[in-house]
Structure formats: C-alpha cells, structure tokens
Design an enzyme around this catalytic site. Structure first.
Site, PDB file in Angstrom:
ATOM      1  N   LYS A  53       0.830  -1.207   0.000  1.00 51.68           N
ATOM      2  CA  LYS A  53       0.000   0.000   0.000  1.00 51.68           C
ATOM      3  C   LYS A  53       0.864   1.256   0.000  1.00 51.68           C
ATOM      4  O   LYS A  53       0.575   2.232  -0.708  1.00 51.68           O
ATOM      5  CB  LYS A  53      -0.953  -0.020   1.197  1.00 51.68           C
ATOM      6  CG  LYS A  53      -2.035  -1.082   1.068  1.00 51.68           C
ATOM      7  CD  LYS A  53      -2.774  -1.343   2.380  1.00 51.68           C
ATOM      8  CE  LYS A  53      -3.789  -2.472   2.212  1.00 51.68           C
ATOM      9  NZ  LYS A  53      -4.460  -2.846   3.473  1.00 51.68           N
ATOM     10  N   GLN A  97      -4.228  -1.520   9.793  1.00 52.87           N
ATOM     11  CA  GLN A  97      -4.201  -2.825   9.141  1.00 52.87           C
ATOM     12  C   GLN A  97      -4.864  -3.878  10.012  1.00 52.87           C
ATOM     13  O   GLN A  97      -4.532  -4.044  11.187  1.00 52.87           O
ATOM     14  CB  GLN A  97      -2.745  -3.227   8.837  1.00 52.87           C
ATOM     15  CG  GLN A  97      -2.600  -4.534   8.086  1.00 52.87           C
ATOM     16  CD  GLN A  97      -3.236  -4.503   6.699  1.00 52.87           C
ATOM     17  OE1 GLN A  97      -3.123  -3.522   5.985  1.00 52.87           O
ATOM     18  NE2 GLN A  97      -3.900  -5.586   6.331  1.00 52.87           N
ATOM     19  N   ASP A 120     -10.882   3.162   4.508  1.00 47.39           N
ATOM     20  CA  ASP A 120     -11.330   1.775   4.363  1.00 47.39           C
ATOM     21  C   ASP A 120     -12.848   1.669   4.311  1.00 47.39           C
ATOM     22  O   ASP A 120     -13.389   0.598   4.031  1.00 47.39           O
ATOM     23  CB  ASP A 120     -10.808   0.920   5.529  1.00 47.39           C
ATOM     24  CG  ASP A 120      -9.456   0.299   5.220  1.00 47.39           C
ATOM     25  OD1 ASP A 120      -9.167   0.063   4.034  1.00 47.39           O
ATOM     26  OD2 ASP A 120      -8.684   0.044   6.164  1.00 47.39           O
TER      27      ASP A 120
END
Length: 288
Positions: A53, A97, A120
């Site tokens: 990422k 994460q 997200d």
C-alpha cells in the site's frame, strides 16, 4: 467458448492514472494527499500488505506516515494514536491494518477513526451512509469489484447476484453497492443450505471464502455465461489461489477473475482513490 479473463492489473492501472492526475491537481492547490498507516505486531502477511500500500501511494504521489507498533499495544494507546491522527491536518486518510492482535477491539478501533479520514469505509458512519446510497468513502474491495464490472460493461441491473461472504469488509458493503445498481442480491455464508442450487441461478457470483479445504466453487455450481468474481486468497500446494479453479470456470463463465491478478490490485487502487477523495473533502471543509 472460453470466457473473458477479468484483468485487475489492467483496470487498477487505469484507476491509478486517474488518481495520479488528481494528486497533481491537489498539489497545484497546495494540498499534499497523505495516508497514515498503522501496523500492530509482526504478522508477515500484514506487513507485506502495508508495504504494498505504501509503495502504491509513492507511485501516484501520495505521502505516507508509517506507524509500526508492538504487538503488546493496549487499546488505550491505540485510541490515543488514532485521536492524534484524526487531529493532524496533514493526514487525510487513516488505515489501521486488520486483523488486530487479540487484546484490541476491531469495532472500537474502526469507530474511533474520523469518518472524513476513513479510507477503508469501515466506520459505522460511512457503513450507514452506504446503506442509504449516500457514502463517499466506500469499502475498497467492494468498490473495486464495481469498478471491474463497469470496465467490462457488465450491467447488474435486474441480474441475480450471489455473494458468498457476509463480512464487514466484503459481503455487507458489496450487498449495498449491488442493490444500489438494481441487482437482486442474495448473501450466502457457512450456514446457507442448498448453496449449489442458489449459485446455479446466479447471473453474477462473487465468492470470498478463502479456505479451499472447506469450499471450492466448481464448474458445476455455475450456469453457462455467468460472471464469476473470485475475491478469496488461500494456499493450495504452495500456490496462491482463490475459491475457484479458474481454468475450469473460465470454460463456462462469460467473465471470470483470476487469483492472483484479479480483485487484489483493485483493492489497493481504490484505497488510493479514497485517500485522494478524503484529501479533496478536507480542502473543501477548510475553505468552508
């Protein structure tokens, strides 16, 4: 007749080019899009995901702030970091994460993130907006799937779509995105009965189980000309695979996505898109 392979690498590169131009436009206005990444513990897979990422961000000109924390981190300490990132005007997106170590609460953590920095799309605020067709920041993998369908001009209007997954990351947000496009959506999971019969009625199947020892989507479970999107990742005989045997599925499906090279690259591409969108929103709020 062999179906069309859905190329996630190709489509993700198209999205990244759009993001790159958006970053250049924001920079010309004095705004440097920035993503803060938070990695807790030393899980190798999670560390690889975060590195990928960060590299993708660098490729399109998005700045990253990296936070690597010990596995023993407490919820109070994590909350304090999220609060700090929420208040940092240089940070436009926050990515924690997942999965988290056992002592940390996923719902409390994602709920703590500002909805304006929720790249997200997992906060209750943004999940609620999605169910009302009002979300701007949407879950990355589901929105990446919609981008693939759009690129290949696969119209979901009136189609029977089956999702084999009910997670907050995939199944639930994807349900709302497909419903928004007027698909008839069925969500299946580990307790679903007659799964094979349900799949055989589907025009579109999106599968995300990720355990080949328990489940494989086989050719006899899909109808001729179906669209099959494989979101799962698993290991089989040392190889990275999805839920499907792609080589057999593609002989019957009109379109099918492989693993790797299908949905995976799209997830990161949509994260980049969300980060730039969040940066744009922050600029609008700053201007009032």
């Amino acid at each position: 007749m062999v179906g069309t392979k859905i190329d996630g690498v190709l489509v993700s590169n198209i999205v990244k080019e759009r993001v790159k131009k958006a970053v250049e436009e924001l920079r010309s206005q004095g705004i440097q899009p920035c993503l803060a990444t938070v990695l807790i513990g030393d899980d190798p897979a999670s560390a690889t995901y975060v590195r990928n990422k960060q590299k993708a961000c660098a490729d399109v000109g998005i700045k990253t702030k990296d936070h690597k924390l010990e596995r023993t981190l407490t919820q109070i300490e994590l909350n304090a970091l999220i609060d700090k990132l929420n208040a940092d005007i240089e940070v436009h997106g926050i990515l924690v994460q997942l999965p988290l170590p056992q002592q940390l609460d996923e719902f409390e953590t994602t709920s703590r993130i500002s909805p304006l920095k929720d790249v997200d799309g997992l906060t209750p605020h943004n999940a609620g907006l999605l169910s009302m067709k009002k979300a701007v920041l949407k879950a990355c993998t589901p929105s990446g799937i919609m981008e693939l369908l759009d690129h290949y001009k696969i119209d979901v209007n009136g189609k029977n779509a089956v999702i084999i997954n009910r997670s907050n990351l995939l199944g639930k947000p994807l349900y709302h995105l497909l419903l928004e496009r007027d698909a008839t959506v069925t969500t299946c999971h580990s307790k679903t009965k007659n799964l094979k019969e349900i799949c055989r009625q589907a025009d579109i199947i999106i599968t995300g189980v990720g355990d080949r020892a328990k489940f494989t989507l086989t050719e006899d479970m899909i109808k001729e000309g179906a669209v099959v999107i494989d979101v799962a990742t698993a290991r089989l005989n040392g190889k990275l695979v999805g839920d499907c045997d792609f080589d057999s599925i593609i002989q019957k499906a009109a379109f099918a996505s492989p693993v790797p090279g299908g949905v995976g690259p799209m997830t990161i591409a949509m994260l980049l898109k969300n980060t730039v969108t969040a940066a744009s929103m922050s600029a609008r709020f700053a201007r009032g």
